[in-house]
Design a protein around this motif. Structure first.
Motif, mmCIF file in Angstrom:
data_model
loop_
_atom_site.group_PDB
_atom_site.id
_atom_site.type_symbol
_atom_site.label_atom_id
_atom_site.label_comp_id
_atom_site.label_asym_id
_atom_site.label_seq_id
_atom_site.Cartn_x
_atom_site.Cartn_y
_atom_site.Cartn_z
ATOM 1 N N PRO A 81 0.766 -1.131 -0.054
ATOM 2 C CA PRO A 81 -0.015 -0.122 -0.104
ATOM 3 C C PRO A 81 0.959 1.034 -0.198
ATOM 4 O O PRO A 81 1.932 1.350 0.594
ATOM 5 N N THR A 82 0.247 2.223 -0.530
ATOM 6 C CA THR A 82 0.907 3.595 -0.342
ATOM 7 C C THR A 82 -0.103 4.612 0.176
ATOM 8 O O THR A 82 -1.360 4.822 -0.290
ATOM 9 N N VAL A 83 0.194 5.352 0.961
ATOM 10 C CA VAL A 83 -0.694 6.377 1.563
ATOM 11 C C VAL A 83 -0.100 7.680 1.349
ATOM 12 O O VAL A 83 0.952 8.114 1.933
ATOM 13 N N LYS A 84 -0.905 8.622 0.955
ATOM 14 C CA LYS A 84 -0.542 9.908 0.428
ATOM 15 C C LYS A 84 -1.452 10.982 1.324
ATOM 16 O O LYS A 84 -2.923 10.733 1.214
ATOM 17 N N LEU A 85 -1.173 12.247 1.953
ATOM 18 C CA LEU A 85 -1.756 13.078 2.595
ATOM 19 C C LEU A 85 -1.945 14.360 1.596
ATOM 20 O O LEU A 85 -0.875 14.846 1.302
ATOM 21 N N PHE A 86 -3.145 14.899 1.556
ATOM 22 C CA PHE A 86 -3.146 16.023 0.707
ATOM 23 C C PHE A 86 -3.758 17.163 1.592
ATOM 24 O O PHE A 86 -4.795 16.707 2.302
ATOM 25 N N VAL A 92 1.416 16.660 0.846
ATOM 26 C CA VAL A 92 2.257 17.231 1.631
ATOM 27 C C VAL A 92 3.106 16.032 2.506
ATOM 28 O O VAL A 92 4.076 16.348 3.186
ATOM 29 N N ASN A 93 2.766 14.869 2.337
ATOM 30 C CA ASN A 93 3.517 13.887 3.002
ATOM 31 C C ASN A 93 2.898 12.444 2.558
ATOM 32 O O ASN A 93 1.804 12.393 2.039
ATOM 33 N N GLU A 94 3.548 11.397 2.844
ATOM 34 C CA GLU A 94 3.156 9.950 2.375
ATOM 35 C C GLU A 94 4.168 9.020 2.864
ATOM 36 O O GLU A 94 5.058 9.255 3.539
ATOM 37 N N PHE A 95 3.649 7.700 3.085
ATOM 38 C CA PHE A 95 4.332 6.720 3.403
ATOM 39 C C PHE A 95 3.721 5.326 2.638
ATOM 40 O O PHE A 95 2.870 5.310 2.030
ATOM 41 N N MET A 96 4.874 4.318 2.709
ATOM 42 C CA MET A 96 4.530 3.280 2.024
ATOM 43 C C MET A 96 4.699 2.217 2.848
ATOM 44 O O MET A 96 5.385 2.070 3.976
ATOM 45 N N GLY A 97 3.964 0.925 2.587
ATOM 46 C CA GLY A 97 3.998 -0.280 3.306
ATOM 47 C C GLY A 97 3.007 -0.278 4.482
ATOM 48 O O GLY A 97 2.184 0.691 4.993
ATOM 49 N N ALA A 98 2.816 -1.350 5.029
ATOM 50 C CA ALA A 98 1.799 -1.461 6.243
ATOM 51 C C ALA A 98 2.433 -1.459 7.385
ATOM 52 O O ALA A 98 2.904 -2.338 8.052
ATOM 53 N N LEU A 99 2.361 -0.225 7.676
ATOM 54 C CA LEU A 99 3.199 0.244 9.268
ATOM 55 C C LEU A 99 2.281 -0.101 10.147
ATOM 56 O O LEU A 99 0.937 -0.542 10.391
ATOM 57 N N PRO A 100 2.882 -0.481 11.472
ATOM 58 C CA PRO A 100 1.799 -0.797 12.756
ATOM 59 C C PRO A 100 1.073 0.373 13.150
ATOM 60 O O PRO A 100 1.524 1.728 12.757
ATOM 61 N N GLU A 101 0.189 0.291 13.992
ATOM 62 C CA GLU A 101 -0.789 1.361 14.154
ATOM 63 C C GLU A 101 -0.158 2.465 14.975
ATOM 64 O O GLU A 101 -0.517 3.782 14.759
ATOM 65 N N SER A 102 0.969 2.080 15.697
ATOM 66 C CA SER A 102 1.628 3.026 16.424
ATOM 67 C C SER A 102 2.375 4.219 15.499
ATOM 68 O O SER A 102 2.478 5.187 15.613
ATOM 69 N N GLU A 103 2.912 3.841 14.367
ATOM 70 C CA GLU A 103 3.655 4.483 13.371
ATOM 71 C C GLU A 103 2.633 5.179 12.439
ATOM 72 O O GLU A 103 2.783 6.206 12.136
ATOM 73 N N VAL A 104 1.624 4.719 12.209
ATOM 74 C CA VAL A 104 0.127 5.362 11.442
ATOM 75 C C VAL A 104 -0.142 6.354 12.114
ATOM 76 O O VAL A 104 -0.159 7.433 11.842
ATOM 77 N N ARG A 105 -0.502 5.925 13.505
ATOM 78 C CA ARG A 105 -0.851 7.023 14.447
ATOM 79 C C ARG A 105 0.244 8.297 14.633
ATOM 80 O O ARG A 105 -0.344 9.480 14.601
ATOM 81 N N ALA A 106 1.361 8.057 14.771
ATOM 82 C CA ALA A 106 2.529 9.312 14.772
ATOM 83 C C ALA A 106 2.371 9.969 13.329
ATOM 84 O O ALA A 106 2.707 11.026 13.685
ATOM 85 N N PHE A 107 2.354 9.429 12.402
ATOM 86 C CA PHE A 107 2.384 9.957 11.206
ATOM 87 C C PHE A 107 0.952 11.109 11.130
ATOM 88 O O PHE A 107 1.155 12.396 10.827
ATOM 89 N N ILE A 108 -0.072 10.514 11.308
ATOM 90 C CA ILE A 108 -1.142 11.285 11.504
ATOM 91 C C ILE A 108 -1.184 12.531 12.241
ATOM 92 O O ILE A 108 -1.475 13.890 12.131
ATOM 93 N N GLU A 109 -0.509 12.143 13.587
ATOM 94 C CA GLU A 109 -0.426 13.601 14.675
ATOM 95 C C GLU A 109 0.680 14.313 14.147
ATOM 96 O O GLU A 109 0.540 15.532 14.335
ATOM 97 N N ALA A 110 1.665 14.039 13.502
ATOM 98 C CA ALA A 110 2.558 14.891 13.037
ATOM 99 C C ALA A 110 2.232 15.635 11.896
ATOM 100 O O ALA A 110 2.611 16.919 11.724
#
Length: 298
Positions: A81-86, A92-110
């Motif tokens: 998967p690829t996730v892009k934030l607009f 404005v930012n993106e990540f690739m791969g199935a990250l654990p919930e803690s890392e996804v949450r950190a991405f969103i909080e940041a």
């Protein structure tokens, strides 16, 4: 897909509206996935959980890259998967791969901030509105039958809920169920029935009663081109265009009929113009076309 108004299924038709235009007001997190992708299936529930938890602070928009390869290619998707934030129409930012919930949450909080706890008043309001919001989200995605079922359930629980009645009426008109739509209109309190939304529903219902869903606007345009003097074809085309959302073109055809054959169908062109004024509400076009109609009648 989880039932939430904050989670949207993307396709080529709604991508511009949801992601590009929508990011003007709310950050949009786009999840690019495919059915064959196992990591996608492990990431998706995490994203859905956070979208519900954030309660509208961002929109989770999910794009099946197998069904919509063109968009994936345009955005350079190379792995899933690829996730892009607009935000504000910009990536404005993106990540690739199935990250654990803690890392996804950190991405969103940041990038968006922490989720704010709902107040008791907000929680109660969200509970009241959630079924209508979910239903209309389904309706906008083309799932009218599912939307109608949810709204009918909501109506059974609260028969006098104005928002439920208006939404159910709108969905039923789109499905050709005019009898139910009319019952929704009649069930509205008089103050709401004569208000802007009630008049809009009544106007659309009046148009739908004279539409022939088996004939497309394109076919009617071709018929009118063959015989521009045909009031019947022009009238049918005006109705079809209005129900398809091209209201200004519909009003132009109706004005033409008022000018050339004001008595057609017992004055139906004028009546339908008035119905369209109700549909448009406060739109500046109403004043413009009221003046045109007045000039023709006087």
């Amino acid at each position: 897909m989880a039932d939430s108004p904050h989670i949207v299924q993307l396709d080529e038709q709604n991508f511009m509206q949801v992601v590009v235009e929508g990011s003007d007001t709310t950050p949009v997190l786009v999840d690019f996935w495919a059915d064959w992708c196992a990591p996608c299936k492990s990431l998706m529930p995490i994203l859905e959980k956070l979208a519900i938890e954030y309660n509208g602070a961002f929109i989770l928009a999910k794009l099946d890259t197998e069904a919509n390869p063109g968009i994936a290619q345009q955005l350079g998707i190379r792995s899933l998967p690829t996730v892009k934030l607009f935000k504000d129409r910009q990536l404005v930012n993106e990540f690739m791969g199935a990250l654990p919930e803690s890392e996804v949450r950190a991405f969103i909080e940041a990038n968006i901030g922490p989720a704010l706890p709902a107040t008791p008043e907000e929680t109660e309001e969200d509970t009241d509105d959630s079924q209508v919001s979910i239903a209309m989200n389904l309706f906008e995605q083309g799932q009218a039958e599912e939307a109608r079922t949810l709204l009918q359930q909501a109506q059974a629980e609260d028969p006098e809920n104005v928002e439920v009645l208006l939404s159910l009426g709108q969905v039923c008109i789109s499905m050709g169920d005019l009898e139910t739509a009319e019952s929704c209109l009649n069930a509205l309190p008089e103050s709401d029935r004569t208000g802007a939304q009630g008049l809009r529903l009544a106007g659309i219902l009046e148009l739908a009663k004279e539409s022939d869903a088996s004939i497309s606007p394109q076919t009617l345009e071709a018929e009118l081109e063959k015989d521009p003097s045909s009031s019947e074809n022009r009238y049918k085309l005006a109705i079809a265009l209005a129900l398809a959302g091209n209201i200004q073109a519909a009003m132009d055809h109706l004005l033409k009929l008022v000018q050339t054959e004001p008595g057609y169908n017992e004055g139906a062109p004028r009546e339908k113009l008035l119905a369209l004024f109700n549909v448009l509400g406060d739109d500046p076009l109403v004043g413009q076309y009221r003046r045109k109609l007045f000039a023709l009648l006087h």
